[in-house]
Design a protein around this motif. Structure first.
Motif, PDB file in Angstrom:
ATOM      1  N   GLU A 184       2.865  11.888 -10.731  1.00  0.00           N
ATOM      2  CA  GLU A 184       4.019  12.695 -11.107  1.00  0.00           C
ATOM      3  C   GLU A 184       5.330  11.902 -11.076  1.00  0.00           C
ATOM      4  O   GLU A 184       6.183  12.072 -11.937  1.00  0.00           O
ATOM      5  N   CYS A 185       5.484  11.020 -10.081  1.00  0.00           N
ATOM      6  CA  CYS A 185       6.776  10.348  -9.865  1.00  0.00           C
ATOM      7  C   CYS A 185       6.803   8.880 -10.265  1.00  0.00           C
ATOM      8  O   CYS A 185       7.861   8.340 -10.542  1.00  0.00           O
ATOM      9  N   GLY A 186       5.664   8.223 -10.239  1.00  0.00           N
ATOM     10  CA  GLY A 186       5.621   6.792 -10.489  1.00  0.00           C
ATOM     11  C   GLY A 186       5.366   6.028  -9.201  1.00  0.00           C
ATOM     12  O   GLY A 186       5.281   6.617  -8.125  1.00  0.00           O
ATOM     13  N   ILE A 209       0.851  -1.188   0.000  1.00  0.00           N
ATOM     14  CA  ILE A 209       0.000   0.000   0.000  1.00  0.00           C
ATOM     15  C   ILE A 209       0.889   1.241   0.000  1.00  0.00           C
ATOM     16  O   ILE A 209       1.674   1.458   0.922  1.00  0.00           O
ATOM     17  N   ASP A 210       0.774   2.023  -1.066  1.00  0.00           N
ATOM     18  CA  ASP A 210       1.520   3.274  -1.203  1.00  0.00           C
ATOM     19  C   ASP A 210       0.648   4.376  -0.620  1.00  0.00           C
ATOM     20  O   ASP A 210      -0.457   4.624  -1.105  1.00  0.00           O
ATOM     21  N   VAL A 211       1.131   5.032   0.429  1.00  0.00           N
ATOM     22  CA  VAL A 211       0.319   6.016   1.144  1.00  0.00           C
ATOM     23  C   VAL A 211       0.575   7.458   0.707  1.00  0.00           C
ATOM     24  O   VAL A 211       0.102   8.399   1.343  1.00  0.00           O
ATOM     25  N   ARG A 212       1.284   7.625  -0.421  1.00  0.00           N
ATOM     26  CA  ARG A 212       1.469   8.982  -0.939  1.00  0.00           C
ATOM     27  C   ARG A 212       0.168   9.481  -1.549  1.00  0.00           C
ATOM     28  O   ARG A 212      -0.747   8.715  -1.834  1.00  0.00           O
ATOM     29  N   GLU A 213       0.110  10.780  -1.768  1.00  0.00           N
ATOM     30  CA  GLU A 213      -1.047  11.368  -2.426  1.00  0.00           C
ATOM     31  C   GLU A 213      -1.071  10.918  -3.890  1.00  0.00           C
ATOM     32  O   GLU A 213      -0.016  10.674  -4.487  1.00  0.00           O
ATOM     33  N   THR A 214      -2.254  10.833  -4.468  1.00  0.00           N
ATOM     34  CA  THR A 214      -2.408  10.360  -5.841  1.00  0.00           C
ATOM     35  C   THR A 214      -1.582  11.187  -6.820  1.00  0.00           C
ATOM     36  O   THR A 214      -0.944  10.633  -7.717  1.00  0.00           O
ATOM     37  N   SER A 267       4.317   1.791   1.973  1.00  0.00           N
ATOM     38  CA  SER A 267       5.440   2.559   1.432  1.00  0.00           C
ATOM     39  C   SER A 267       4.977   3.980   1.167  1.00  0.00           C
ATOM     40  O   SER A 267       3.781   4.258   1.097  1.00  0.00           O
ATOM     41  N   CYS A 268       5.949   4.871   1.027  1.00  0.00           N
ATOM     42  CA  CYS A 268       5.663   6.266   0.679  1.00  0.00           C
ATOM     43  C   CYS A 268       6.868   6.794  -0.086  1.00  0.00           C
ATOM     44  O   CYS A 268       7.494   6.035  -0.822  1.00  0.00           O
ATOM     45  N   LEU A 269       7.211   8.042   0.095  1.00  0.00           N
ATOM     46  CA  LEU A 269       8.361   8.593  -0.614  1.00  0.00           C
ATOM     47  C   LEU A 269       9.671   8.194   0.065  1.00  0.00           C
ATOM     48  O   LEU A 269      10.591   7.723  -0.579  1.00  0.00           O
ATOM     49  N   ALA A 270       9.740   8.364   1.386  1.00  0.00           N
ATOM     50  CA  ALA A 270      11.006   8.111   2.084  1.00  0.00           C
ATOM     51  C   ALA A 270      10.843   7.482   3.464  1.00  0.00           C
ATOM     52  O   ALA A 270      11.768   7.500   4.261  1.00  0.00           O
ATOM     53  N   ALA A 287      10.856   1.289   4.639  1.00  0.00           N
ATOM     54  CA  ALA A 287      11.388   2.584   5.055  1.00  0.00           C
ATOM     55  C   ALA A 287      12.101   3.327   3.922  1.00  0.00           C
ATOM     56  O   ALA A 287      12.141   4.544   3.916  1.00  0.00           O
ATOM     57  N   GLY A 288      12.644   2.594   2.956  1.00  0.00           N
ATOM     58  CA  GLY A 288      13.353   3.243   1.851  1.00  0.00           C
ATOM     59  C   GLY A 288      12.428   4.000   0.925  1.00  0.00           C
ATOM     60  O   GLY A 288      12.821   4.973   0.291  1.00  0.00           O
ATOM     61  N   GLY A 289      11.171   3.539   0.826  1.00  0.00           N
ATOM     62  CA  GLY A 289      10.174   4.215   0.012  1.00  0.00           C
ATOM     63  C   GLY A 289      10.506   4.299  -1.469  1.00  0.00           C
ATOM     64  O   GLY A 289      11.413   3.632  -1.975  1.00  0.00           O
ATOM     65  N   TRP A 290       9.731   5.123  -2.158  1.00  0.00           N
ATOM     66  CA  TRP A 290       9.880   5.279  -3.601  1.00  0.00           C
ATOM     67  C   TRP A 290      11.287   5.745  -3.975  1.00  0.00           C
ATOM     68  O   TRP A 290      11.852   5.307  -4.973  1.00  0.00           O
ATOM     69  N   LYS A 291      11.873   6.628  -3.147  1.00  0.00           N
ATOM     70  CA  LYS A 291      13.221   7.138  -3.457  1.00  0.00           C
ATOM     71  C   LYS A 291      14.221   5.990  -3.574  1.00  0.00           C
ATOM     72  O   LYS A 291      14.982   5.920  -4.540  1.00  0.00           O
ATOM     73  N   GLU A 292      14.226   5.102  -2.591  1.00  0.00           N
ATOM     74  CA  GLU A 292      15.175   3.991  -2.621  1.00  0.00           C
ATOM     75  C   GLU A 292      14.829   3.012  -3.750  1.00  0.00           C
ATOM     76  O   GLU A 292      15.707   2.564  -4.484  1.00  0.00           O
TER      77      GLU A 292
END
Length: 158
Positions: free
Chosen positions: A70-72, A60-65, A114-117, A140-145
């Motif tokens: 925008e980022c993938g 489950i990605d908890v970032r905003e839609t 997961s999220c961004l970071a 914990a690494g999120g999308w960035k990692e």
């Protein structure tokens, strides 16, 4: 007499402070369980890759839609923004399916947030654990990692 009075007052201040400190420690002791166990609920990039390949988790990605657009996103993840996680995990299964186009996880299912970071995913993990989802973890690494591993391994186009 004055010396006795001063000593008694000082004694009450010191003992009162110690009692307050002990009360404070005892009051957080109950909350320590979730905090301490959450430390062991992190998954690494490699663990997440293996879990996704096994199809034994819901990511489950908890970032905003808009962030995902925008980022993938990590392939196979479901977008449930952090502000909706608590409500989503308590939804009726039919409502969950309608809103997120996925089968609602049960409390025994393995979830990874997961999220961004890693900041929002940790909050989502805490929410899930508080609702009884004891097999929940977070990446914990999120999308960035994820993106750094996934896109740095591929050669750049000419």
């Amino acid at each position: 007499m004055l010396q006795k009075l001063l000593f008694g007052s000082a004694r009450r201040v010191v003992l009162g402070s110690a009692e307050a400190a002990l009360w404070g420690l005892n009051s957080i002791k109950g909350n320590c369980h979730n905090f301490c166990t959450a430390v062991f609920k992190d998954v690494t990039y490699k663990e997440l890759k293996n879990l996704l390949n096994s199809k034994k988790i819901m990511l489950i990605d908890v970032r905003e839609t808009w962030e995902i657009l925008e980022c993938g996103k990590i392939p196979g993840s479901v977008n449930i923004p952090l502000g909706e996680v608590g409500e989503a995990l308590q939804m009726h299964p039919e409502d969950f399916k309608e809103k997120y186009n996925e089968v609602k996880p049960s409390k025994s299912d393995s979830l990874v947030f997961s999220c961004l970071a890693g900041v929002r995913s940790k909050k989502a993990l805490d929410t899930a654990v508080s609702l009884g989802f004891n097999s929940a973890k977070h990446y914990a690494g999120g999308w960035k990692e994820w993106a750094s591993y996934e896109y740095s391994e591929k050669p750049q186009g000419n």
